[in-house]
Design a protein around this motif. Structure first.
Motif, PDB file in Angstrom:
ATOM      1  N   VAL A   1     -36.085   2.459 -20.041  1.00 35.86           N
ATOM      2  CA  VAL A   1     -35.241   3.203 -19.124  1.00 35.86           C
ATOM      3  C   VAL A   1     -35.598   2.823 -17.689  1.00 35.86           C
TER       4      VAL A   1
ATOM      5  N   GLN B   1     -41.084   4.117 -18.736  1.00 36.86           N
ATOM      6  CA  GLN B   1     -40.318   5.163 -19.396  1.00 36.86           C
ATOM      7  C   GLN B   1     -39.421   4.512 -20.452  1.00 36.86           C
TER       8      GLN B   1
ATOM      9  N   GLN C   1     -36.908   5.406 -24.162  1.00 40.76           N
ATOM     10  CA  GLN C   1     -36.156   6.484 -24.808  1.00 40.76           C
ATOM     11  C   GLN C   1     -35.469   5.967 -26.059  1.00 40.76           C
TER      12      GLN C   1
END
Length: 178
Positions: free
Chosen positions: A142, A160, A162
């Motif tokens: 991300v 990050q 996801q």
């Protein structure tokens, strides 16, 4: 050798604490400076499990060699369908399928609980083992926060990642708090 997964118990706290201690003292995968003692690790486990999140351990030959749990991503109500994962494997057992077993077990447990998104917050882009593990399980990058933390005398970037769980954001949940 087969990795056995099971729900974490209080008797696992010494092993969990030892695995985590290495992460705190030797690496930057966790942004803590001080190793939590067994009482604090027990408090954390009890809190996570008490709120209904999965907390599992992996065993090889009867020895706890890793653990994983999901926890609140953020406390605001709109995030109630999203969890953040944590997976830790004893360094002597890496590359033996422990991380993969834990990740699959954690994903399955979160899907069974109705969660729709899982977020991974990975300390440092150089933590390629964690990034590759997450990619194998369908996580996508991300973004990277630059200089978000500081440990061992240097600024740390935070990765990050996801992935969707179950129906993800394609359908509303069956029971929704408004």
């Amino acid at each position: 050798m087969t990795v056995l997964l099971r729900e974490a118990q209080a008797s696992d706290i010494p092993a969990i604490t030892a695995i985590y201690a290495v992460e705190v003292t030797d690496y930057v995968n966790t942004y803590e400076y001080e190793v939590p003692d067994e009482a604090e690790m027990r408090r954390r486990m009890d809190d996570i499990k008490g709120r209904g999140f999965p907390y599992i351990v992996a065993e090889l030959d009867g020895k706890v060699v890793g653990y994983a749990y999901a926890n609140t991503y953020r406390t605001r109500i709109a995030y109630q369908w999203t969890v953040e994962n944590s997976v830790y494997v004893d360094y002597g057992c890496q590359g033996r399928g422990v991380g993969s077993a834990l990740m699959q077990g954690l994903i399955d447990a979160c899907v069974a609980r109705g969660y729709r998104q899982m977020v991974a917050v990975i300390g440092e882009p150089s933590n390629t083992a964690s990034i590759k593990l997450h990619e194998r399980f369908g996580f996508h990058l991300v973004g990277v926060f630059k200089g978000l933390g500081r440990k061992h005398g240097r600024w740390l970037d935070t990765v990050q990642m996801q992935r969707a769980l179950g129906q993800g954001a394609d359908q509303p949940p069956a029971e929704e708090v408004k």
